[in-house]
Design a protein around this motif. Sequence first.
Motif, PDB file in Angstrom:
ATOM      1  N   CYS A 246     -26.962 -35.030  34.228  1.00 48.76           N
ATOM      2  CA  CYS A 246     -27.642 -33.822  33.790  1.00 48.76           C
ATOM      3  C   CYS A 246     -28.213 -34.051  32.397  1.00 48.76           C
ATOM      4  O   CYS A 246     -27.566 -34.654  31.541  1.00 48.76           O
ATOM      5  CB  CYS A 246     -26.687 -32.639  33.758  1.00 48.76           C
ATOM      6  SG  CYS A 246     -26.096 -32.182  35.397  1.00 48.76           S
TER       7      CYS A 246
ATOM      8  N   GLY B  42     -29.506 -31.737  29.490  1.00 46.72           N
ATOM      9  CA  GLY B  42     -29.539 -30.337  29.085  1.00 46.72           C
ATOM     10  C   GLY B  42     -29.094 -29.461  30.244  1.00 46.72           C
ATOM     11  O   GLY B  42     -28.382 -29.898  31.161  1.00 46.72           O
ATOM     12  N   ASP B  43     -29.522 -28.213  30.212  1.00 42.06           N
ATOM     13  CA  ASP B  43     -29.175 -27.276  31.286  1.00 42.06           C
ATOM     14  C   ASP B  43     -30.231 -27.229  32.380  1.00 42.06           C
ATOM     15  O   ASP B  43     -30.017 -26.613  33.418  1.00 42.06           O
ATOM     16  CB  ASP B  43     -29.010 -25.860  30.703  1.00 42.06           C
ATOM     17  CG  ASP B  43     -27.810 -25.757  29.779  1.00 42.06           C
ATOM     18  OD1 ASP B  43     -26.844 -26.521  29.968  1.00 42.06           O
ATOM     19  OD2 ASP B  43     -27.856 -24.918  28.868  1.00 42.06           O
ATOM     20  N   ASP B  44     -31.391 -27.870  32.137  1.00 39.77           N
ATOM     21  CA  ASP B  44     -32.531 -27.684  33.034  1.00 39.77           C
ATOM     22  C   ASP B  44     -32.865 -28.863  33.937  1.00 39.77           C
ATOM     23  O   ASP B  44     -33.681 -28.724  34.833  1.00 39.77           O
ATOM     24  CB  ASP B  44     -33.787 -27.354  32.210  1.00 39.77           C
ATOM     25  CG  ASP B  44     -33.657 -26.047  31.466  1.00 39.77           C
ATOM     26  OD1 ASP B  44     -32.892 -25.185  31.926  1.00 39.77           O
ATOM     27  OD2 ASP B  44     -34.305 -25.896  30.428  1.00 39.77           O
TER      28      ASP B  44
ATOM     29  N   SER C 144     -35.482 -29.693  38.367  1.00 40.28           N
ATOM     30  CA  SER C 144     -35.805 -29.160  37.041  1.00 40.28           C
ATOM     31  C   SER C 144     -36.519 -27.826  37.190  1.00 40.28           C
ATOM     32  O   SER C 144     -36.953 -27.458  38.281  1.00 40.28           O
ATOM     33  CB  SER C 144     -36.686 -30.137  36.256  1.00 40.28           C
ATOM     34  OG  SER C 144     -37.966 -30.205  36.832  1.00 40.28           O
TER      35      SER C 144
END
Length: 88
Positions: free
Chosen positions: A13, A15-17, A36
């Motif tokens: 992963c 980041g969170d996106d 994404s």
Amino acid sequence: MLVLTRRRGQAICIGDDIRIVVTRIEDGQVRLGIESAHHVTILREELLESVRHANRSAQAVVPVEFGQWLQSHRPPNQDAANNQEEQK
């Protein structure tokens, strides 16, 4: 550079996106799946380099040469319209 070892089905992963999943490993190739947000642009590196090269080439055009090119590619009726505007 971060170097990771992953097996088929495992992911990383960013980041969170962004999630990158190893979907297949075969004949010296790794197939990756990338999840994404829709607003994130994802390009293969060779395509990004091609765009960068084209942009650099476009910047190298000398303005005088561009003006001459523009004049030679302008539709004939546009010249007449421009002359009328200049006379006003």
